[in-house]
Design a protein around this motif. Structure first.
Motif, PDB file in Angstrom:
ATOM      1  N   ARG A  99     -10.934  -4.017  -2.014  1.00 14.34           N
ATOM      2  CA  ARG A  99     -10.043  -3.028  -2.740  1.00 14.34           C
ATOM      3  C   ARG A  99      -8.558  -3.173  -1.902  1.00 14.34           C
ATOM      4  NH1 ARG A  99     -12.214   0.209  -6.134  1.00 14.34           N
ATOM      5  NH2 ARG A  99     -14.357  -0.466  -6.948  1.00 14.34           N
ATOM      6  N   PHE A 100      -8.404  -4.242  -0.958  1.00 16.09           N
ATOM      7  CA  PHE A 100      -7.414  -4.091   0.127  1.00 16.09           C
ATOM      8  C   PHE A 100      -6.119  -4.448  -1.137  1.00 16.09           C
ATOM      9  CE2 PHE A 100      -4.698  -6.254   3.048  1.00 16.09           C
ATOM     10  CZ  PHE A 100      -4.535  -5.489   4.086  1.00 16.09           C
ATOM     11  N   ALA A 101      -6.058  -5.560  -1.781  1.00 15.12           N
ATOM     12  CA  ALA A 101      -5.142  -6.021  -2.535  1.00 15.12           C
ATOM     13  C   ALA A 101      -4.494  -4.937  -3.544  1.00 15.12           C
ATOM     14  CB  ALA A 101      -5.127  -7.383  -3.080  1.00 15.12           C
ATOM     15  N   ALA A 102      -5.625  -4.513  -4.126  1.00 13.58           N
ATOM     16  CA  ALA A 102      -5.111  -3.448  -5.149  1.00 13.58           C
ATOM     17  C   ALA A 102      -4.523  -2.203  -4.723  1.00 13.58           C
ATOM     18  CB  ALA A 102      -6.435  -3.163  -6.033  1.00 13.58           C
ATOM     19  N   PHE A 103      -5.296  -1.973  -3.378  1.00 13.64           N
ATOM     20  CA  PHE A 103      -4.345  -0.792  -2.972  1.00 13.64           C
ATOM     21  C   PHE A 103      -2.897  -0.925  -2.501  1.00 13.64           C
ATOM     22  CE2 PHE A 103      -3.184   1.456   1.033  1.00 13.64           C
ATOM     23  CZ  PHE A 103      -3.060   2.756   0.546  1.00 13.64           C
ATOM     24  N   TRP A 104      -2.727  -1.960  -2.003  1.00 12.87           N
ATOM     25  CA  TRP A 104      -1.333  -2.292  -1.597  1.00 12.87           C
ATOM     26  C   TRP A 104      -0.483  -2.551  -2.889  1.00 12.87           C
ATOM     27  CZ3 TRP A 104       1.090  -1.455   3.029  1.00 12.87           C
ATOM     28  CH2 TRP A 104       0.491  -1.242   3.974  1.00 12.87           C
ATOM     29  N   ALA A 105      -1.154  -3.139  -3.883  1.00 12.77           N
ATOM     30  CA  ALA A 105      -0.165  -3.288  -5.114  1.00 12.77           C
ATOM     31  C   ALA A 105       0.153  -1.853  -5.744  1.00 12.77           C
ATOM     32  CB  ALA A 105      -1.123  -3.876  -6.006  1.00 12.77           C
ATOM     33  N   ALA A 106      -0.785  -1.004  -5.648  1.00  9.00           N
ATOM     34  CA  ALA A 106      -0.331   0.404  -5.899  1.00  9.00           C
ATOM     35  C   ALA A 106       0.616   0.980  -4.947  1.00  9.00           C
ATOM     36  CB  ALA A 106      -1.784   1.252  -6.024  1.00  9.00           C
ATOM     37  N   VAL A 107       0.477   0.859  -3.929  1.00  8.01           N
ATOM     38  CA  VAL A 107       1.569   1.455  -2.765  1.00  8.01           C
ATOM     39  C   VAL A 107       2.799   0.617  -3.136  1.00  8.01           C
ATOM     40  CG1 VAL A 107       2.269   1.209  -0.443  1.00  8.01           C
ATOM     41  CG2 VAL A 107      -0.268   1.982  -1.056  1.00  8.01           C
ATOM     42  N   ALA A 108       2.798  -0.641  -3.477  1.00  4.83           N
ATOM     43  CA  ALA A 108       4.152  -1.018  -3.741  1.00  4.83           C
ATOM     44  C   ALA A 108       5.003  -0.430  -5.000  1.00  4.83           C
ATOM     45  CB  ALA A 108       3.851  -2.685  -4.297  1.00  4.83           C
ATOM     46  N   GLY A 109       4.041   0.041  -5.940  1.00 12.30           N
ATOM     47  CA  GLY A 109       4.467   0.797  -7.002  1.00 12.30           C
ATOM     48  C   GLY A 109       5.338   2.071  -6.400  1.00 12.30           C
ATOM     49  N   ALA A 110       4.947   2.661  -5.493  1.00 16.20           N
ATOM     50  CA  ALA A 110       5.548   3.830  -4.843  1.00 16.20           C
ATOM     51  C   ALA A 110       6.759   3.939  -3.885  1.00 16.20           C
ATOM     52  CB  ALA A 110       4.387   4.677  -4.111  1.00 16.20           C
ATOM     53  N   VAL A 111       7.047   2.553  -3.750  1.00 16.22           N
ATOM     54  CA  VAL A 111       7.940   2.490  -2.721  1.00 16.22           C
ATOM     55  C   VAL A 111       9.660   2.213  -3.347  1.00 16.22           C
ATOM     56  CG1 VAL A 111       9.104   1.161  -0.826  1.00 16.22           C
ATOM     57  CG2 VAL A 111       6.406   1.626  -1.154  1.00 16.22           C
ATOM     58  N   ARG A 112      10.500   3.048  -2.984  1.00 13.72           N
ATOM     59  CA  ARG A 112      11.933   2.795  -3.622  1.00 13.72           C
ATOM     60  C   ARG A 112      12.489   1.426  -2.787  1.00 13.72           C
ATOM     61  NH1 ARG A 112      13.991   8.787  -3.008  1.00 13.72           N
ATOM     62  NH2 ARG A 112      13.097   9.371  -4.906  1.00 13.72           N
ATOM     63  N   PRO A 113      13.351   0.711  -3.802  1.00 16.41           N
ATOM     64  CA  PRO A 113      14.007  -0.146  -3.094  1.00 16.41           C
ATOM     65  C   PRO A 113      14.838   0.205  -1.663  1.00 16.41           C
ATOM     66  CG  PRO A 113      14.758  -0.014  -5.408  1.00 16.41           C
ATOM     67  CD  PRO A 113      13.691   0.985  -5.077  1.00 16.41           C
ATOM     68  N   GLY A 114      14.288  -0.442  -0.686  1.00 22.19           N
ATOM     69  CA  GLY A 114      14.949   0.051   0.617  1.00 22.19           C
ATOM     70  C   GLY A 114      13.770   0.816   1.514  1.00 22.19           C
ATOM     71  N   GLY A 115      12.786   1.140   0.722  1.00 27.02           N
ATOM     72  CA  GLY A 115      11.768   1.932   1.523  1.00 27.02           C
ATOM     73  C   GLY A 115      10.743   1.144   2.240  1.00 27.02           C
ATOM     74  N   ARG A 116       9.701   2.168   2.728  1.00 22.70           N
ATOM     75  CA  ARG A 116       8.956   1.565   3.635  1.00 22.70           C
ATOM     76  C   ARG A 116       7.594   2.001   3.724  1.00 22.70           C
ATOM     77  NH1 ARG A 116      11.981   5.750   5.801  1.00 22.70           N
ATOM     78  NH2 ARG A 116      13.556   4.580   4.552  1.00 22.70           N
ATOM     79  N   VAL A 117       6.524   1.452   4.186  1.00 21.23           N
ATOM     80  CA  VAL A 117       5.271   1.902   4.302  1.00 21.23           C
ATOM     81  C   VAL A 117       4.951   2.319   5.862  1.00 21.23           C
ATOM     82  CG1 VAL A 117       2.833   1.778   4.013  1.00 21.23           C
ATOM     83  CG2 VAL A 117       4.461   0.789   2.150  1.00 21.23           C
ATOM     84  N   VAL A 118       4.481   3.440   6.147  1.00 23.74           N
ATOM     85  CA  VAL A 118       4.178   3.692   7.681  1.00 23.74           C
ATOM     86  C   VAL A 118       2.822   3.895   7.716  1.00 23.74           C
ATOM     87  CG1 VAL A 118       4.964   4.841   9.663  1.00 23.74           C
ATOM     88  CG2 VAL A 118       6.792   4.269   8.031  1.00 23.74           C
ATOM     89  N   PHE A 119       2.170   3.213   8.643  1.00 29.25           N
ATOM     90  CA  PHE A 119       0.756   3.556   8.925  1.00 29.25           C
ATOM     91  C   PHE A 119       0.259   3.591  10.454  1.00 29.25           C
ATOM     92  CE2 PHE A 119      -0.982  -0.413   9.552  1.00 29.25           C
ATOM     93  CZ  PHE A 119       0.078  -1.271   8.991  1.00 29.25           C
ATOM     94  N   VAL A 120      -0.707   4.369  10.407  1.00 32.66           N
ATOM     95  CA  VAL A 120      -1.294   4.519  11.821  1.00 32.66           C
ATOM     96  C   VAL A 120      -3.102   4.335  11.714  1.00 32.66           C
ATOM     97  CG1 VAL A 120      -1.789   5.903  13.935  1.00 32.66           C
ATOM     98  CG2 VAL A 120       0.592   6.177  12.643  1.00 32.66           C
ATOM     99  N   ASP A 121      -3.539   3.745  12.635  1.00 29.35           N
ATOM    100  CA  ASP A 121      -5.041   3.725  12.354  1.00 29.35           C
ATOM    101  C   ASP A 121      -5.693   3.147  13.628  1.00 29.35           C
ATOM    102  OD1 ASP A 121      -7.604   3.247  11.172  1.00 29.35           O
ATOM    103  OD2 ASP A 121      -6.225   2.972   9.250  1.00 29.35           O
ATOM    104  N   THR A 122      -6.854   3.273  14.006  1.00 37.45           N
ATOM    105  CA  THR A 122      -7.642   2.644  14.924  1.00 37.45           C
ATOM    106  C   THR A 122      -7.319   1.269  15.199  1.00 37.45           C
ATOM    107  OG1 THR A 122      -9.661   2.930  13.489  1.00 37.45           O
ATOM    108  CG2 THR A 122      -9.214   4.638  15.065  1.00 37.45           C
ATOM    109  N   ASP A 123      -7.551   0.978  16.350  1.00 30.94           N
ATOM    110  CA  ASP A 123      -7.552  -0.661  16.519  1.00 30.94           C
ATOM    111  C   ASP A 123      -8.853  -1.308  16.597  1.00 30.94           C
ATOM    112  OD1 ASP A 123      -8.744  -0.265  19.057  1.00 30.94           O
ATOM    113  OD2 ASP A 123      -6.677  -0.409  20.144  1.00 30.94           O
TER     114      ASP A 123
END
Ligand code: SAM
Length: 217
Positions: A124-148
């Motif tokens: 589901r990784f690619a589909a999730f990021w495709a959905a996220v792309a649709g939520a980002v304005r031009p010039g916008g960004r995705v910020v995330f934190v996770d375990t390593d």
């Protein structure tokens, strides 16, 4: 099917049941001041938070955002997050959504998620990021934190090869959840293949932090 749907349903059911005990992890040393990271990250404008949980990050984001929309699949999590934000005298809009079928209805300057990406299965990784792309304005960004990647040592791998671990709740019930241990460099390369320019770095205490922008915008 390979049972992926039922695994993901079970993962959400686990978090619904865990909501009342979820905050205990934020009492542990490694997590205690982790949400301070928000202040170092490029968070601003209209902000969308995915998988907000009990609102540990939500309350920090609400203080930084022009407006914050926080999404989670578990109503029990959303209730706790809503109370936390209200108690701080801040405001946010809360929405219950299943992030594996979610399609954004608006665009944001910042899309943020903490400890969510490691629960997105490879299928589901690619589909999730495709959905996220649709939520980002031009010039916008995705910020995330996770375990390593080193966090693997603290979890019990489930039998089989599904990238899952076993978690136990206080009532003794055992749950299988998706848990990927992303390596910062590999993750940045995977995101590049999906059209993102991503900077993923180790953060103190066994965490990774990432900032991703759509390469063509
Ligand atoms: N972001 C919060 C934090 O960092 O404390 C919570 C992270 S917790 C590890 C994962 C969150 O994902 C839980 O709040 C859970 O309810 C939510 N979740 C699980 N499956 C989901 C789904 N299919 N759709 C939306 N949220 C989901």
């Amino acid at each position: 099917s390979d049972g992926l749907e039922s695994l993901l349903d079970g993962q959400l059911a686990y978090y619904r049941a865990r909501a009342p005990e979820y905050d205990e992890v934020y009492g542990e040393r490694a997590f205690r001041s982790l949400t301070d990271l928000v202040d170092e990250l490029p968070v601003g404008g209209d902000v969308l938070e995915l998988a907000c949980g009990t609102g540990q990050w939500t309350v920090r984001l609400a203080g930084r955002a022009d407006h914050l929309t926080a999404v989670d699949g578990a109503p029990e999590m959303l209730d706790i997050a809503r109370r936390r934000v209200e108690a701080a005298g801040l405001t946010a809009t809360f929405e219950q959504r299943d992030l594996f079928s979610w399609r954004p209805q608006a665009r944001y300057d910042t899309v943020f998620f903490a400890f969510w990406l490691s629960h997105v299965p490879p299928q589901r990784f690619a589909a999730f990021w495709a959905a996220v792309a649709g939520a980002v304005r031009p010039g916008g960004r995705v910020v995330f934190v996770d375990t390593d990647a080193a966090e693997r040592l603290t979890e019990r791998a489930a039998p089989g090869d599904r990238a899952t671990v076993l978690r136990r709740l206080k009532d003794g019930s055992e749950h299988e959840v998706v848990k990927l241990f992303h390596d910062a460099a590999v993750l940045a390369a995977d995101l590049a293949k999906l059209g993102w320019t991503a900077q993923v770095d180790p953060a103190d205490g066994g965490f990774i932090r990432g900032v991703a922008r759509l390469t063509d915008r």
